[in-house]
Write an enzyme that holds these catalytic residues in place. Structure first.
Site, PDB file in Angstrom:
ATOM      1  N   THR A  20       0.883  -1.052  -0.135  1.00 55.59           N
ATOM      2  CA  THR A  20      -0.039   0.055  -0.118  1.00 55.59           C
ATOM      3  C   THR A  20       1.034   0.996   0.043  1.00 55.59           C
ATOM      4  O   THR A  20       0.485   2.527  -0.538  1.00 55.59           O
ATOM      5  CB  THR A  20      -1.026  -0.007   1.038  1.00 55.59           C
ATOM      6  N   ASP A  64       1.409  -6.426  -4.680  1.00 53.94           N
ATOM      7  CA  ASP A  64       0.776  -6.596  -3.435  1.00 53.94           C
ATOM      8  C   ASP A  64       1.384  -7.639  -2.739  1.00 53.94           C
ATOM      9  O   ASP A  64       1.387  -8.806  -3.268  1.00 53.94           O
ATOM     10  CB  ASP A  64      -0.627  -6.900  -3.944  1.00 53.94           C
ATOM     11  N   SER A  65       1.384  -7.752  -1.252  1.00 54.56           N
ATOM     12  CA  SER A  65       2.093  -8.712  -0.662  1.00 54.56           C
ATOM     13  C   SER A  65       1.189  -9.924  -0.653  1.00 54.56           C
ATOM     14  O   SER A  65       1.788 -10.820   0.024  1.00 54.56           O
ATOM     15  CB  SER A  65       2.559  -8.305   0.724  1.00 54.56           C
ATOM     16  N   THR A  96       1.484  -5.005   4.104  1.00 50.38           N
ATOM     17  CA  THR A  96       1.128  -5.290   5.655  1.00 50.38           C
ATOM     18  C   THR A  96       0.368  -6.767   5.654  1.00 50.38           C
ATOM     19  O   THR A  96       0.871  -7.791   6.625  1.00 50.38           O
ATOM     20  CB  THR A  96       0.152  -4.304   6.119  1.00 50.38           C
ATOM     21  N   ASP A  97      -0.239  -7.138   4.408  1.00 45.20           N
ATOM     22  CA  ASP A  97      -0.856  -8.318   4.471  1.00 45.20           C
ATOM     23  C   ASP A  97       0.023  -9.517   4.788  1.00 45.20           C
ATOM     24  O   ASP A  97      -0.387 -10.485   5.645  1.00 45.20           O
ATOM     25  CB  ASP A  97      -1.778  -8.651   3.402  1.00 45.20           C
ATOM     26  N   ARG A 253      -3.677 -25.609  14.348  1.00 48.71           N
ATOM     27  CA  ARG A 253      -4.171 -24.515  15.226  1.00 48.71           C
ATOM     28  C   ARG A 253      -5.309 -25.130  16.123  1.00 48.71           C
ATOM     29  O   ARG A 253      -6.494 -25.467  15.875  1.00 48.71           O
ATOM     30  CB  ARG A 253      -4.810 -23.419  14.439  1.00 48.71           C
ATOM     31  N   GLN A 285      -4.904 -21.313  18.812  1.00 46.81           N
ATOM     32  CA  GLN A 285      -5.600 -20.301  18.218  1.00 46.81           C
ATOM     33  C   GLN A 285      -5.913 -18.881  19.067  1.00 46.81           C
ATOM     34  O   GLN A 285      -6.204 -18.124  18.334  1.00 46.81           O
ATOM     35  CB  GLN A 285      -7.038 -20.606  17.899  1.00 46.81           C
ATOM     36  N   CYS A 286      -5.228 -18.898  20.258  1.00 50.38           N
ATOM     37  CA  CYS A 286      -5.413 -17.583  20.955  1.00 50.38           C
ATOM     38  C   CYS A 286      -4.126 -17.009  20.441  1.00 50.38           C
ATOM     39  O   CYS A 286      -2.850 -17.473  20.249  1.00 50.38           O
ATOM     40  CB  CYS A 286      -5.098 -17.926  22.520  1.00 50.38           C
TER      41      CYS A 286
HETATM   42  N1  ASP Z   1      -2.803  -5.500   0.135  1.00 53.53           N
HETATM   43  C1  ASP Z   1      -1.625  -4.681   0.553  1.00 53.53           C
HETATM   44  C2  ASP Z   1      -0.216  -5.477   0.652  1.00 53.53           C
HETATM   45  O1  ASP Z   1      -0.332  -6.300   1.429  1.00 53.53           O
HETATM   46  C3  ASP Z   1      -1.951  -4.163   2.086  1.00 53.53           C
HETATM   47  C4  ASP Z   1      -0.982  -3.271   2.619  1.00 53.53           C
HETATM   48  O2  ASP Z   1       0.220  -3.074   2.284  1.00 53.53           O
HETATM   49  O3  ASP Z   1      -1.177  -2.812   3.706  1.00 53.53           O
HETATM   50  O4  ASP Z   1       0.196  -5.459  -0.174  1.00 53.53           O
END
Ligand code: ASP
Length: 349
Positions: A20, A64-65, A96-97, A253, A285-286
């Site tokens: 992102t 995109d990750s 972030t994904d 899990r 799973q916690c």
């Molecule tokens: N879909 C995006 C990714 O993981 C989300 C992000 O970057 O926050 O590349």
């Protein structure tokens, strides 16, 4: 405790994979898609005022990750290994994904890491007014350049920096799809709180052997699956998965402190798989706390079936540790044994 931070002229390699932070809107669909790094730098005029020397390496096609894959982890390892002696630290811009998976994988693949490798990204693209990307990026570069008086880096680890906290990479999990505090490390304290000043928690940070070289590993074996238990789990479906011929290990899990339903078919299925050599690792799973298979009978039966404790590991760390160990060893009994040891601070044992 405040640790004196020395900022000699450092050089950091910024590796841009996508995510992102560098995305823009597709004019036709309106959906966010990864852009070239030059678009990103246009959104960050402050870049040239940073005191750290920065070179940029970008993926040929930023992703995109969600498209992250083991071959790209091996590629990241080769970029870091090839440039290891030229830089004081590395910052990886990443979506972030799957950031916690990448951070976990790199922590195992970069053995005896003696320099900071900091992953960061953002929830809003750099081009948006309220972006969190600018702070995340600039602070990550600053953290990667921070040294003790003797020149050794303050954080010679694979970390995730997000929203004021520097976390151990293989202890991190994406916990929030909307908030700026996207990551949390539920079972390990932050390595540094970045407020007005940096507050490094030095005693929590790994100290590698600075006299030994960093040893890069690129082999990964992903013949592995994640099996999440749930009330109503069906034997025929679970059997289909567990008896896949190529399968070498399972991240299972379980509930609470490592418990499972006491279906005789489930215990038999797991026991047979263990006897065939499949490594079954029990992860709760916690999000916080750890597996203790001796606590309840429902956990004890799993232990008897040959299931290995994942202790307080995240799913991301257990999965990538298994891929790494399977890449190193053909013999699953070695993999099973090494799951009980902490390789890069990923479990408390
Ligand atoms: N879909 C995006 C990714 O993981 C989300 C992000 O970057 O926050 O590349």
């Amino acid at each position: 405790m405040a640790v004196p931070v020395f900022k000699r002229t450092s050089k950091v390699l910024l590796i841009y994979t996508g995510g992102t932070i560098g995305m823009g809107k597709n004019p036709t669909t309106g959906a966010l898609e990864p852009l070239d790094f030059n678009h990103l730098i246009d959104k960050l005029p402050e870049f040239e005022y940073l005191q750290t020397g920065i070179d940029v390496h970008q993926f040929a096609s930023p992703i995109d990750s969600s498209d992250m894959a083991p071959r790209l982890w091996a590629h990241l390892v080769s970029i870091i290994a090839d440039n290891y002696h030229r830089y004081d630290g590395f910052v990886i811009l990443h979506g972030t994904d799957t950031m916690a998976y990448t951070a976990s994988a790199l922590s195992f693949m970069l053995e005896n890491l003696t320099k900071p490798v900091i992953l960061t990204g953002s929830q809003l693209p750099l081009g948006q007014l309220r972006t969190d990307g600018k702070e995340n990026l600039v602070t990550s570069i600053d953290l990667a350049a921070s040294h003790h008086a003797d020149g050794t880096p303050l954080v010679p680890e694979v970390c995730i920096y997000f929203s004021g906290k520097l976390l151990r990479g293989n202890r991190s999990t994406k916990q929030n799809a909307d908030g700026f505090n996207a990551f949390e490390s539920f079972n390990y304290p932050p390595l540094c709180d970045a407020g007005i000043n940096f507050n490094f928690h030095t005693h929590e940070i790994l100290r590698p052997d600075f006299s030994r070289p960093m040893q890069p590993h690129q082999a990964l074996d992903s013949n592995i699956t994640i099996l999440s238990l749930f009330p109503g789990i069906q034997e025929n479906i679970a059997r289909h998965l567990v008896e896949s011929p190529e399968l070498r290990s399972i991240v299972m899990r379980s509930y609470g402190s490592g418990n499972a339903p006491q279906h005789p078919w489930l215990m038999k299925l797991l026991q047979e798989a263990s006897e065939r050599g499949v490594v079954i690792v029990n992860i709760s799973q916690c999000v916080a706390g750890q597996v203790e298979m001796e606590r309840y009978d429902t956990g004890f039966q799993l232990k008897n079936a040959g299931v290995v404790s994942g202790y307080d590991s995240t799913v991301e760390a257990a999965l990538t540790k298994l891929m790494h160990l399977q890449g190193l060893y053909r013999d699953n009994s070695i993999v099973r044994k090494l799951m009980h040891q902490s390789i890069a601070g990923e479990i408390s044992v």
